[in-house]
Design a protein around this motif. Structure first.
Motif, PDB file in Angstrom:
ATOM      1  N   PRO A 106       6.128  -8.297 -29.257  1.00  0.00           N
ATOM      2  CA  PRO A 106       6.520  -9.655 -29.666  1.00  0.00           C
ATOM      3  C   PRO A 106       6.180  -9.992 -31.121  1.00  0.00           C
TER       4      PRO A 106
ATOM      5  N   SER B  73      13.701  -9.840 -35.249  1.00  0.00           N
ATOM      6  CA  SER B  73      14.556  -9.091 -34.324  1.00  0.00           C
ATOM      7  C   SER B  73      14.724  -9.850 -33.012  1.00  0.00           C
ATOM      8  N   HIS B  74      15.934 -10.235 -32.731  1.00  0.00           N
ATOM      9  CA  HIS B  74      16.270 -10.912 -31.483  1.00  0.00           C
ATOM     10  C   HIS B  74      16.857  -9.893 -30.509  1.00  0.00           C
TER      11      HIS B  74
ATOM     12  N   GLN C 279       8.630  -8.182 -33.360  1.00  0.00           N
ATOM     13  CA  GLN C 279       9.916  -8.868 -33.293  1.00  0.00           C
ATOM     14  C   GLN C 279       9.917 -10.096 -34.201  1.00  0.00           C
ATOM     15  N   ARG C 280       8.853 -10.879 -34.168  1.00  0.00           N
ATOM     16  CA  ARG C 280       8.763 -12.073 -35.011  1.00  0.00           C
ATOM     17  C   ARG C 280       8.740 -11.700 -36.486  1.00  0.00           C
TER      18      ARG C 280
ATOM     19  N   ILE D 297       9.760  -1.898 -31.076  1.00  0.00           N
ATOM     20  CA  ILE D 297      10.723  -2.999 -31.033  1.00  0.00           C
ATOM     21  C   ILE D 297      10.522  -3.925 -29.837  1.00  0.00           C
ATOM     22  N   SER D 298       9.631  -3.539 -28.933  1.00  0.00           N
ATOM     23  CA  SER D 298       9.323  -4.395 -27.782  1.00  0.00           C
ATOM     24  C   SER D 298       8.122  -5.297 -28.028  1.00  0.00           C
TER      25      SER D 298
ATOM     26  N   THR E  20       9.854  -9.111 -37.991  1.00  0.00           N
ATOM     27  CA  THR E  20      11.109  -8.510 -38.452  1.00  0.00           C
ATOM     28  C   THR E  20      12.321  -9.379 -38.163  1.00  0.00           C
TER      29      THR E  20
ATOM     30  N   TRP F 287      13.784 -18.965 -35.510  1.00  0.00           N
ATOM     31  CA  TRP F 287      12.846 -18.356 -34.563  1.00  0.00           C
ATOM     32  C   TRP F 287      12.169 -19.464 -33.771  1.00  0.00           C
TER      33      TRP F 287
ATOM     34  N   GLU G 122      16.960  -7.170 -27.046  1.00  0.00           N
ATOM     35  CA  GLU G 122      16.321  -5.940 -26.598  1.00  0.00           C
ATOM     36  C   GLU G 122      17.223  -4.754 -26.905  1.00  0.00           C
TER      37      GLU G 122
END
Length: 184
Positions: free
Chosen positions: A33, A41-42, A36-37, A30-31, A39, A159, A44
């Protein structure tokens, strides 16, 4: 419906019920980048929150959270969640740990294993998912496995100042069974 938390084994990956021993892998996942893009996911996630989350997944009969393992290495997770018991449907989501494990067939096999398990051991009729339109690799994999595009949800992800659409896809029990028979 998902009271039992199985271990599923394929040629490339083994799926294990998630637990606290997988937290470091989850934090790495999940860390990343790019993950995160892909999925959407915004933000932390706190290490302790992640540990608590993975520690309690086995207690939930309305979802199935499995760690994707390549050998002894955590390479991602695959989850069946958002169970709708009345309509025999649920959501699937998958995330791999990053570019170093993309393109190795881990995701394809993990999804095939979890779909095979779900359709063989539960009365589920429909398993759906959402994927952002820019994620061509994932859309290709989902189609190859048998998911059908049902429609587009417009502007679901903001995004870096740009709006992105999401494609809704699903696979139905008869489609999966037909596909499985043709591959046998």
């Amino acid at each position: 419906m998902f009271a039992e938390k199985p271990t599923l084994t394929g040629e490339r990956v083994r799926l294990l019920p998630v637990g606290p021993e997988h937290v470091e892998g989850l934090i790495t996942l999940i860390s990343d980048p790019e993950v995160q893009r892909l999925t959407g996911s915004h933000g932390e996630v706190d290490h302790e929150v992640a540990r608590q989350w993975y520690s309690t997944r086995g207690e939930h009969a309305d979802r199935l959270d499995l760690a994707v393992m390549a050998g002894d290495e955590y390479v991602g997770e695959v989850v069946l969640n958002e169970l709708d018991r009345h309509n025999l449907s649920c959501n699937l989501r998958i995330a791999l740990i990053g570019a170093r494990v993309f393109g190795k067939g881990y995701g394809t096999e993990a999804i095939e294993l979890v779909l095979g398990h779900a359709f063989a051991t539960t009365p589920l009729h429909r398993i759906g998912l959402g994927v952002f339109t820019f994620n061509d690799r994932a859309r290709h994999v989902y189609k190859k496995i048998g998911f059908v595009e049902e429609g587009v949800q417009r502007d679901t992800l903001l995004w870096e100042g740009e709006w992105h659409d999401s494609v809704t896809m699903s696979v139905l029990r008869p489609e999966w069974q037909s596909r499985s028979r043709s591959l046998a």
